[in-house]
Design an enzyme around this catalytic site. Structure first.
Site, PDB file in Angstrom:
ATOM      1  N   ARG A  18       0.830  -1.208   0.000  1.00 57.62           N
ATOM      2  CA  ARG A  18       0.000   0.000   0.000  1.00 57.62           C
ATOM      3  C   ARG A  18       0.868   1.264   0.000  1.00 57.62           C
ATOM      4  O   ARG A  18       1.651   1.472   0.939  1.00 57.62           O
ATOM      5  CB  ARG A  18      -0.833  -0.038   1.285  1.00 57.62           C
ATOM      6  CG  ARG A  18      -1.614   1.189   1.548  1.00 57.62           C
ATOM      7  CD  ARG A  18      -2.146   1.193   2.983  1.00 57.62           C
ATOM      8  NE  ARG A  18      -2.959   2.361   3.161  1.00 57.62           N
ATOM      9  CZ  ARG A  18      -3.319   2.854   4.325  1.00 57.62           C
ATOM     10  NH1 ARG A  18      -2.928   2.267   5.433  1.00 57.62           N
ATOM     11  NH2 ARG A  18      -4.048   3.935   4.380  1.00 57.62           N
ATOM     12  N   TYR A  23       4.259   4.535   3.299  1.00 58.92           N
ATOM     13  CA  TYR A  23       4.262   3.574   4.405  1.00 58.92           C
ATOM     14  C   TYR A  23       5.425   2.577   4.348  1.00 58.92           C
ATOM     15  O   TYR A  23       5.519   1.713   5.218  1.00 58.92           O
ATOM     16  CB  TYR A  23       2.922   2.823   4.433  1.00 58.92           C
ATOM     17  CG  TYR A  23       1.717   3.741   4.579  1.00 58.92           C
ATOM     18  CD1 TYR A  23       1.545   4.506   5.724  1.00 58.92           C
ATOM     19  CD2 TYR A  23       0.769   3.857   3.559  1.00 58.92           C
ATOM     20  CE1 TYR A  23       0.459   5.358   5.863  1.00 58.92           C
ATOM     21  CE2 TYR A  23      -0.332   4.705   3.689  1.00 58.92           C
ATOM     22  CZ  TYR A  23      -0.474   5.452   4.845  1.00 58.92           C
ATOM     23  OH  TYR A  23      -1.551   6.297   4.989  1.00 58.92           O
ATOM     24  N   ASN A  75      -2.408   1.823  16.106  1.00 62.40           N
ATOM     25  CA  ASN A  75      -2.518   2.652  14.907  1.00 62.40           C
ATOM     26  C   ASN A  75      -3.948   2.486  14.389  1.00 62.40           C
ATOM     27  O   ASN A  75      -4.266   1.468  13.776  1.00 62.40           O
ATOM     28  CB  ASN A  75      -1.501   2.236  13.846  1.00 62.40           C
ATOM     29  CG  ASN A  75      -1.541   3.159  12.628  1.00 62.40           C
ATOM     30  OD1 ASN A  75      -2.506   3.905  12.429  1.00 62.40           O
ATOM     31  ND2 ASN A  75      -0.512   3.105  11.806  1.00 62.40           N
ATOM     32  N   GLU A  99      -0.801   6.084  20.654  1.00 64.09           N
ATOM     33  CA  GLU A  99      -1.231   6.140  19.246  1.00 64.09           C
ATOM     34  C   GLU A  99      -0.015   6.346  18.346  1.00 64.09           C
ATOM     35  O   GLU A  99       0.816   7.215  18.622  1.00 64.09           O
ATOM     36  CB  GLU A  99      -2.226   7.295  19.095  1.00 64.09           C
ATOM     37  CG  GLU A  99      -2.747   7.448  17.679  1.00 64.09           C
ATOM     38  CD  GLU A  99      -3.880   8.478  17.610  1.00 64.09           C
ATOM     39  OE1 GLU A  99      -4.793   8.445  18.452  1.00 64.09           O
ATOM     40  OE2 GLU A  99      -3.829   9.319  16.691  1.00 64.09           O
TER      41      GLU A  99
HETATM   42  C1  DQA Z   1      -1.979   6.217   9.175  1.00 64.08           C
HETATM   43  C2  DQA Z   1      -2.423   7.627   8.778  1.00 64.08           C
HETATM   44  C3  DQA Z   1      -3.922   7.663   8.498  1.00 64.08           C
HETATM   45  O1  DQA Z   1      -4.311   8.980   8.108  1.00 64.08           O
HETATM   46  C4  DQA Z   1      -4.269   6.706   7.388  1.00 64.08           C
HETATM   47  O2  DQA Z   1      -5.663   6.688   7.176  1.00 64.08           O
HETATM   48  C5  DQA Z   1      -3.743   5.334   7.620  1.00 64.08           C
HETATM   49  C6  DQA Z   1      -2.393   5.185   8.134  1.00 64.08           C
HETATM   50  C7  DQA Z   1      -0.451   6.123   9.351  1.00 64.08           C
HETATM   51  O3  DQA Z   1      -0.012   5.159   9.958  1.00 64.08           O
HETATM   52  O4  DQA Z   1       0.291   6.983   8.880  1.00 64.08           O
HETATM   53  O5  DQA Z   1      -4.394   4.347   7.319  1.00 64.08           O
HETATM   54  O6  DQA Z   1      -2.585   5.882  10.409  1.00 64.08           O
END
Ligand code: DQA
Length: 148
Positions: A18, A23, A75, A99
């Site tokens: 993804r 990421y 997360n 978080e």
């Molecule tokens: C996320 C950031 C969020 O905005 C996004 O919807 C994700 C991943 C991150 O790890 O950077 O799914 O949580």
């Protein structure tokens, strides 16, 4: 052995595939293995759970409370930005939640700048990739050892 939960929300099962520019190229399994072994070194058993479903994440937060987990690394994915139900679940438990966001949400779209869940967590780590999860683990360990 004390237990820590690594909880990942929607679309994080797709890590590695993804949007790798945001990421990275490592997978969820890579992350889980990393945190499990780092946790073991610090003396914790790390349980891992990922779901694309809000209710399942809420159930898991409740389970962590009922089963005496000492910390949760969470997360919440996009639920971060709008899930009052997830926020209420975090507020309803006494287990400390950290978080984590892999990407720097503040450098992205405006809707990602606000977290409805962060105010009821112990703290938030953003933008440091997978390393953020390791820092969250260290934070929980420090809180835990500070208790004794
Ligand atoms: C996320 C950031 C969020 O905005 C996004 O919807 C994700 C991943 C991150 O790890 O950077 O799914 O949580």
């Amino acid at each position: 052995m004390k237990k820590i939960m690594l909880l990942n929300g929607p679309n994080l099962n797709r890590l590695g595939k993804r949007e790798p520019h945001l990421y990275g190229t490592e997978t969820l399994l890579d992350l889980e293995e990393k945190i499990k072994s780092a946790g073991n070194l610090l003396g914790y058993e790390v349980a891992c759970f990922q779901s694309n479903h809000e209710g399942e994440l809420i159930d898991e937060l409740h389970r962590c409370e009922d089963e005496g987990f000492c910390g949760i690394i969470l997360n919440p994915g996009a639920f971060t930005h709008y899930s009052y139900a997830l926020r209420d679940a975090i507020a309803s438990i006494s287990v400390p939640v950290i978080e984590v966001h892999i990407s720097n949400v503040h450098a992205r779209e405006t809707f990602r700048h606000h977290s409805v869940t962060a105010p009821v967590t112990k703290g938030q780590i953003v933008g440091l990739g997978f390393h953020g999860y390791e820092l969250a683990l260290q934070a929980i360990d420090r809180m835990e050892k500070g208790k004794g």
